[in-house]
Design a protein around this motif. Structure first.
Motif, mmCIF file in Angstrom:
data_model
loop_
_atom_site.group_PDB
_atom_site.id
_atom_site.type_symbol
_atom_site.label_atom_id
_atom_site.label_comp_id
_atom_site.label_asym_id
_atom_site.label_seq_id
_atom_site.Cartn_x
_atom_site.Cartn_y
_atom_site.Cartn_z
ATOM 1 N N MET A 16 0.833 -1.120 -0.060
ATOM 2 C CA MET A 16 -0.167 -0.066 -0.267
ATOM 3 C C MET A 16 0.740 1.055 0.128
ATOM 4 N N ILE A 17 1.986 1.340 0.944
ATOM 5 C CA ILE A 17 2.830 2.446 0.635
ATOM 6 C C ILE A 17 3.401 2.651 -0.772
ATOM 7 N N SER A 18 3.950 1.601 -1.074
ATOM 8 C CA SER A 18 4.542 1.807 -2.535
ATOM 9 C C SER A 18 3.603 2.066 -3.664
ATOM 10 N N THR A 19 2.278 1.400 -3.577
ATOM 11 C CA THR A 19 1.367 1.812 -4.304
ATOM 12 C C THR A 19 0.983 3.509 -4.213
ATOM 13 N N SER A 20 0.850 3.895 -3.240
ATOM 14 C CA SER A 20 0.255 5.276 -2.883
ATOM 15 C C SER A 20 1.483 6.378 -3.155
ATOM 16 N N ILE A 21 2.684 5.892 -3.268
ATOM 17 C CA ILE A 21 3.902 6.647 -3.448
ATOM 18 C C ILE A 21 4.186 6.613 -5.081
ATOM 19 N N ILE A 22 3.832 5.680 -5.714
ATOM 20 C CA ILE A 22 4.006 5.577 -6.964
ATOM 21 C C ILE A 22 3.084 6.173 -7.780
ATOM 22 N N PHE A 23 1.854 6.126 -7.274
ATOM 23 C CA PHE A 23 0.496 6.756 -7.605
ATOM 24 C C PHE A 23 0.711 8.529 -7.311
ATOM 25 N N GLU A 70 15.669 3.810 2.442
ATOM 26 C CA GLU A 70 16.283 2.952 1.686
ATOM 27 C C GLU A 70 15.545 1.720 1.144
ATOM 28 N N ARG A 71 14.683 1.328 2.003
ATOM 29 C CA ARG A 71 14.056 0.112 1.707
ATOM 30 C C ARG A 71 12.734 0.567 0.753
ATOM 31 N N LEU A 72 12.182 1.842 1.197
ATOM 32 C CA LEU A 72 11.101 2.336 0.150
ATOM 33 C C LEU A 72 11.672 2.449 -0.927
ATOM 34 N N ASP A 73 12.826 3.178 -1.107
ATOM 35 C CA ASP A 73 13.373 3.549 -2.394
ATOM 36 C C ASP A 73 13.566 2.383 -3.262
ATOM 37 N N ARG A 74 14.133 1.014 -2.731
ATOM 38 C CA ARG A 74 14.246 -0.175 -3.530
ATOM 39 C C ARG A 74 12.856 -0.788 -3.987
ATOM 40 N N GLU A 75 11.862 -0.605 -2.971
ATOM 41 C CA GLU A 75 10.699 -1.212 -3.182
ATOM 42 C C GLU A 75 9.846 -0.373 -4.573
ATOM 43 N N LEU A 76 10.022 0.979 -4.412
ATOM 44 C CA LEU A 76 9.527 1.825 -5.420
ATOM 45 C C LEU A 76 10.099 1.449 -6.782
ATOM 46 N N LEU A 77 11.581 1.385 -6.962
ATOM 47 C CA LEU A 77 12.512 1.064 -8.222
ATOM 48 C C LEU A 77 11.909 -0.341 -8.603
ATOM 49 N N THR A 80 8.339 -0.257 -9.732
ATOM 50 C CA THR A 80 7.873 0.681 -11.119
ATOM 51 C C THR A 80 8.318 0.003 -12.295
ATOM 52 N N TYR A 81 9.455 -0.856 -12.231
ATOM 53 C CA TYR A 81 9.998 -1.269 -13.483
ATOM 54 C C TYR A 81 9.779 -2.753 -13.595
ATOM 55 N N THR A 86 4.534 -6.814 -9.819
ATOM 56 C CA THR A 86 3.460 -6.124 -9.277
ATOM 57 C C THR A 86 1.936 -6.751 -9.382
ATOM 58 N N LEU A 87 1.959 -7.168 -10.711
ATOM 59 C CA LEU A 87 0.683 -8.153 -10.831
ATOM 60 C C LEU A 87 0.775 -9.453 -9.942
ATOM 61 N N GLN A 88 1.686 -10.024 -9.661
ATOM 62 C CA GLN A 88 1.876 -10.960 -8.744
ATOM 63 C C GLN A 88 1.361 -10.522 -7.422
ATOM 64 N N LEU A 89 1.751 -9.716 -6.922
ATOM 65 C CA LEU A 89 1.494 -9.081 -5.492
ATOM 66 C C LEU A 89 0.054 -8.674 -5.496
ATOM 67 N N PHE A 90 -0.505 -8.123 -6.662
ATOM 68 C CA PHE A 90 -2.007 -8.016 -6.720
ATOM 69 C C PHE A 90 -2.819 -9.235 -6.495
ATOM 70 N N LYS A 91 -2.198 -10.110 -7.153
ATOM 71 C CA LYS A 91 -2.895 -11.508 -7.035
ATOM 72 C C LYS A 91 -2.933 -12.267 -5.652
#
Length: 108
Positions: A16-23, A70-77, A80-81, A86-91
């Motif tokens: 959720m944190i990654s998704t909100s920051i990416i959004f 640092e962990r948040l930066d890694r997760e976003l990177l 993001t690419y 990301t699709l697997q996490l949604f499943k």
């Protein structure tokens, strides 16, 4: 270190944190110029910029803590690419939502 029942909660919160920051970051992307596209060049990969302050579920995310940042930066990177991840996490979210909801109801 962690209880097994708490792991899905941590996965969910991280997603959720990654998704909100990416959004939020995607809303600030400038529109591309009308220049011709060269198809012999791979897509450009850039680091996602982190905000100075972020909140999640009404609480401040401690981005001044180097480890958290640092962990948040890694997760976003990664997310993001790496669209397949990301699709697997949604499943997986549909599998873990009932477990997470039960834990949240149990703890009020």
């Amino acid at each position: 270190m962690f209880r097994k029942s708490a792991i899905p909660v941590y996965l969910f919160v991280g997603l959720m944190i990654s998704t909100s920051i990416i959004f939020r970051a995607s809303q600030n992307i400038p529109q591309p110029s009308q220049q011709p596209v060269s198809f012999n060049v791979f897509s450009k990969i850039e680091a996602v910029s982190l905000p100075d302050a972020e909140t999640f579920a009404g609480e401040a995310v401690p981005l001044d803590n180097f480890d958290v940042r640092e962990r948040l930066d890694r997760e976003l990177l990664v997310n993001t690419y790496w669209h397949s991840n990301t699709l697997q996490l949604f499943k997986l979210a549909s599998r873990y939502f009932p477990v997470i909801e039960a834990i949240l109801k149990e703890n009020g």
